[in-house]
Each structure stands twice: as C-alpha cells, then as structure tokens.
Write a protein that holds these residues in place. Structure first.
Motif, mmCIF file in Angstrom:
data_model
loop_
_atom_site.group_PDB
_atom_site.id
_atom_site.type_symbol
_atom_site.label_atom_id
_atom_site.label_comp_id
_atom_site.label_asym_id
_atom_site.label_seq_id
_atom_site.Cartn_x
_atom_site.Cartn_y
_atom_site.Cartn_z
ATOM 1 N N VAL A 52 0.860 -1.195 0.000
ATOM 2 C CA VAL A 52 0.000 0.000 0.000
ATOM 3 C C VAL A 52 0.891 1.237 0.000
ATOM 4 O O VAL A 52 2.084 1.160 0.312
ATOM 5 C CB VAL A 52 -0.935 0.040 1.230
ATOM 6 C CG1 VAL A 52 -1.892 -1.141 1.238
ATOM 7 C CG2 VAL A 52 -0.132 0.109 2.533
ATOM 8 N N GLU A 53 0.311 2.377 -0.327
ATOM 9 C CA GLU A 53 1.056 3.623 -0.221
ATOM 10 C C GLU A 53 1.338 3.899 1.262
ATOM 11 O O GLU A 53 0.433 3.877 2.086
ATOM 12 C CB GLU A 53 0.267 4.770 -0.836
ATOM 13 C CG GLU A 53 0.159 4.699 -2.343
ATOM 14 C CD GLU A 53 -0.509 5.948 -2.898
ATOM 15 O OE1 GLU A 53 -0.043 7.062 -2.574
ATOM 16 O OE2 GLU A 53 -1.491 5.803 -3.640
ATOM 17 N N LYS A 54 2.577 4.166 1.559
ATOM 18 C CA LYS A 54 3.024 4.217 2.952
ATOM 19 C C LYS A 54 2.442 5.406 3.726
ATOM 20 O O LYS A 54 1.905 5.243 4.825
ATOM 21 C CB LYS A 54 4.551 4.260 3.000
ATOM 22 C CG LYS A 54 5.159 4.280 4.412
ATOM 23 C CD LYS A 54 6.661 4.100 4.314
ATOM 24 C CE LYS A 54 7.330 4.121 5.684
ATOM 25 N NZ LYS A 54 7.585 5.492 6.136
ATOM 26 N N ARG A 55 2.544 6.596 3.178
ATOM 27 C CA ARG A 55 2.130 7.785 3.926
ATOM 28 C C ARG A 55 0.641 7.758 4.304
ATOM 29 O O ARG A 55 0.303 7.941 5.481
ATOM 30 C CB ARG A 55 2.465 9.048 3.126
ATOM 31 C CG ARG A 55 2.136 10.355 3.842
ATOM 32 C CD ARG A 55 3.179 10.707 4.871
ATOM 33 N NE ARG A 55 2.835 11.908 5.613
ATOM 34 C CZ ARG A 55 3.667 12.546 6.429
ATOM 35 N NH1 ARG A 55 4.899 12.096 6.588
ATOM 36 N NH2 ARG A 55 3.297 13.619 7.078
ATOM 37 N N TYR A 57 -1.290 5.248 4.633
ATOM 38 C CA TYR A 57 -1.484 4.154 5.585
ATOM 39 C C TYR A 57 -1.104 4.593 6.996
ATOM 40 O O TYR A 57 -1.841 4.356 7.962
ATOM 41 C CB TYR A 57 -0.644 2.953 5.155
ATOM 42 C CG TYR A 57 -0.693 1.769 6.105
ATOM 43 C CD1 TYR A 57 -1.644 0.770 5.935
ATOM 44 C CD2 TYR A 57 0.221 1.655 7.155
ATOM 45 C CE1 TYR A 57 -1.697 -0.323 6.795
ATOM 46 C CE2 TYR A 57 0.179 0.567 8.025
ATOM 47 C CZ TYR A 57 -0.780 -0.415 7.838
ATOM 48 O OH TYR A 57 -0.817 -1.489 8.697
ATOM 49 N N GLU A 92 7.986 5.186 -0.562
ATOM 50 C CA GLU A 92 6.623 5.550 -0.939
ATOM 51 C C GLU A 92 5.649 4.411 -0.717
ATOM 52 O O GLU A 92 4.441 4.643 -0.585
ATOM 53 C CB GLU A 92 6.587 5.984 -2.406
ATOM 54 C CG GLU A 92 7.392 7.251 -2.678
ATOM 55 C CD GLU A 92 7.330 7.667 -4.134
ATOM 56 O OE1 GLU A 92 6.669 6.945 -4.930
ATOM 57 O OE2 GLU A 92 7.922 8.705 -4.471
ATOM 58 N N MET A 93 6.173 3.190 -0.665
ATOM 59 C CA MET A 93 5.320 2.022 -0.494
ATOM 60 C C MET A 93 5.618 1.325 0.825
ATOM 61 O O MET A 93 6.750 1.323 1.314
ATOM 62 C CB MET A 93 5.532 1.025 -1.637
ATOM 63 C CG MET A 93 5.131 1.536 -3.007
ATOM 64 S SD MET A 93 3.364 1.916 -3.128
ATOM 65 C CE MET A 93 2.648 0.270 -2.953
ATOM 66 N N ASP A 130 11.176 -0.165 -3.316
ATOM 67 C CA ASP A 130 10.034 -1.009 -2.965
ATOM 68 C C ASP A 130 10.515 -2.449 -2.839
ATOM 69 O O ASP A 130 10.649 -3.157 -3.839
ATOM 70 C CB ASP A 130 8.938 -0.897 -4.029
ATOM 71 C CG ASP A 130 7.720 -1.767 -3.708
ATOM 72 O OD1 ASP A 130 7.702 -2.397 -2.629
ATOM 73 O OD2 ASP A 130 6.798 -1.802 -4.537
#
Length: 215
Positions: A52-55, A57, A92-93, A130
C-alpha cells in the motif's frame, strides 16, 4: 559460541536502529561469542501482496499528518544517534515483506544472510526502494553476489512460503509480539532497539561466564 536469534522485519525502523546498535557493540568486541541467525516476523502479515502507499497508511493508523511527522522526526534523531542513514519519508510504499523474508532465508543458505539483511534495510530506509517488488529484490540479490536468475525463478514460485509463514506464527506463539526481539542462547530475551551499552554489558557478561566455566 552462543546463538543469537533475531526476529525482525525489514520495514521496521526500530529493527534497523537495533541492528546498528548491536553492530557497534560487536565491532567493539571482536571476541564476541555470537552466531547470529535472522528470523521472519511480519509487522503487517495481512498486507496485500502489492503493498500500500506508505504515507496514507501511516496517517490513517496514527491519526493524522502531524503525528506521523512527529514519529518520523523521532526516528531521524534515533537513527542519527545510531549512525544510520535513514529517511522515513523516502519509501513511498509499505510492502508485504514475505518475499523479502524468503530472500533472507535463501541468502542464509548461501552464507550471505547478514549481507542480505543489511542490503534490504539500506534499500528501503536509505534509498526508498520497494522491497516488495520482485525486480527490486532480484537486483538486491545480485548486489550481494547471489544469482539473480535463480532468485527470480524462486520468487515466481511458492518455494518456502509455508515454512516461513509457519515460523512467523511459531514466533508469535512463543511470545514474540514486537520486533526487534533478540533471543540469546535460546533462553534470554532482549526486546527493542537497545543501545550499544546494553550489548556491551551482555557480551562482557557472557565472555566472563565462558572464561569462568573453562577454568
């Protein structure tokens, strides 16, 4: 020699800091008694395979942008103290790390486990790569001297998936609830990113005990 089993996840920032602190203590004690083995523990075992997109989340999990910034600033300060290159905002991930754990397992078979663990931490926390992406993992394998074609073939299968999932579950059943967790001589547990001073004391006590027993 004494076994030091480390339960860790490459996307855990405290695991990176804890490893850096341990490494500093080991370098200061070249006579340390440890034989180190790394074991799988997924912080997010239900993470989708694609990640998922880290930020977003983290914002949802911790309750806002400001809280995430506060956590990241604290991590930067702790990483700097530990001498680690870390940019918590760079990845980012947030990947599913099971394939990364498979890489650590396979690297261990080739005697390259420590190199793989370090490479994964660098790739994610310093370079923002990633590490759930198969091509990235294959490149990382090549960077530490593994056969990228062989790794790619393995990653395309379910090789060792069941075993690593079972080891993760077994660790939880035995009481591992967070990482990093360090198990010394299959008896003593040290939890969290302990400072080098703690490891200095542990190593000195173990060396002294071994010397006493050898008399």
């Amino acid at each position: 020699m004494i076994r030091l089993d480390i339960f860790s996840d490459p996307v855990c920032p405290w695991c990176l800091i804890g490893k850096a602190n341990l490494d500093r203590a080991l370098e200061a004690h070249p006579d340390h008694p440890f034989v180190i083995a790394w074991h799988p523990f997924q912080l997010n075992p239900d993470m989708p395979a694609e990640g998922v997109e880290k930020r977003p989340y983290l914002v949802a999990r911790f309750g806002g942008e400001a809280k995430v910034d506060q956590i990241h600033n604290h991590l930067r300060a702790m990483a700097k103290e530990a001498g680690v290159a870390m940019d918590p905002d760079k990845p980012e991930m947030l990947p599913n790390t099971m394939n990364a754990h498979r890489m650590i397992h396979w690297a261990g078979i080739e005697g390259k486990q420590a190199a793989m663990v370090s490479a994964l931490f660098r790739a994610y926390w310093r370079d923002g790569r990633d590490i759930g992406d198969v091509e990235e993992l294959t490149d990382i394998a090549e960077e530490i001297g593994m056969d990228p074609a062989a790794v790619a073939r393995l990653l395309a299968t379910d090789a060792d998936l069941d075993d690593l999932r079972a080891r993760d579950v077994d660790a939880r059943k035995k009481g591992v609830t967070a990482v990093p967790t360090f198990l010394i001589a299959q008896q003593y547990v040290v939890s969290g990113a302990q400072p080098p001073e703690v490891w200095h004391q542990v190593i000195e006590e173990l060396v002294a005990k071994a010397a006493e027993e050898s008399k």
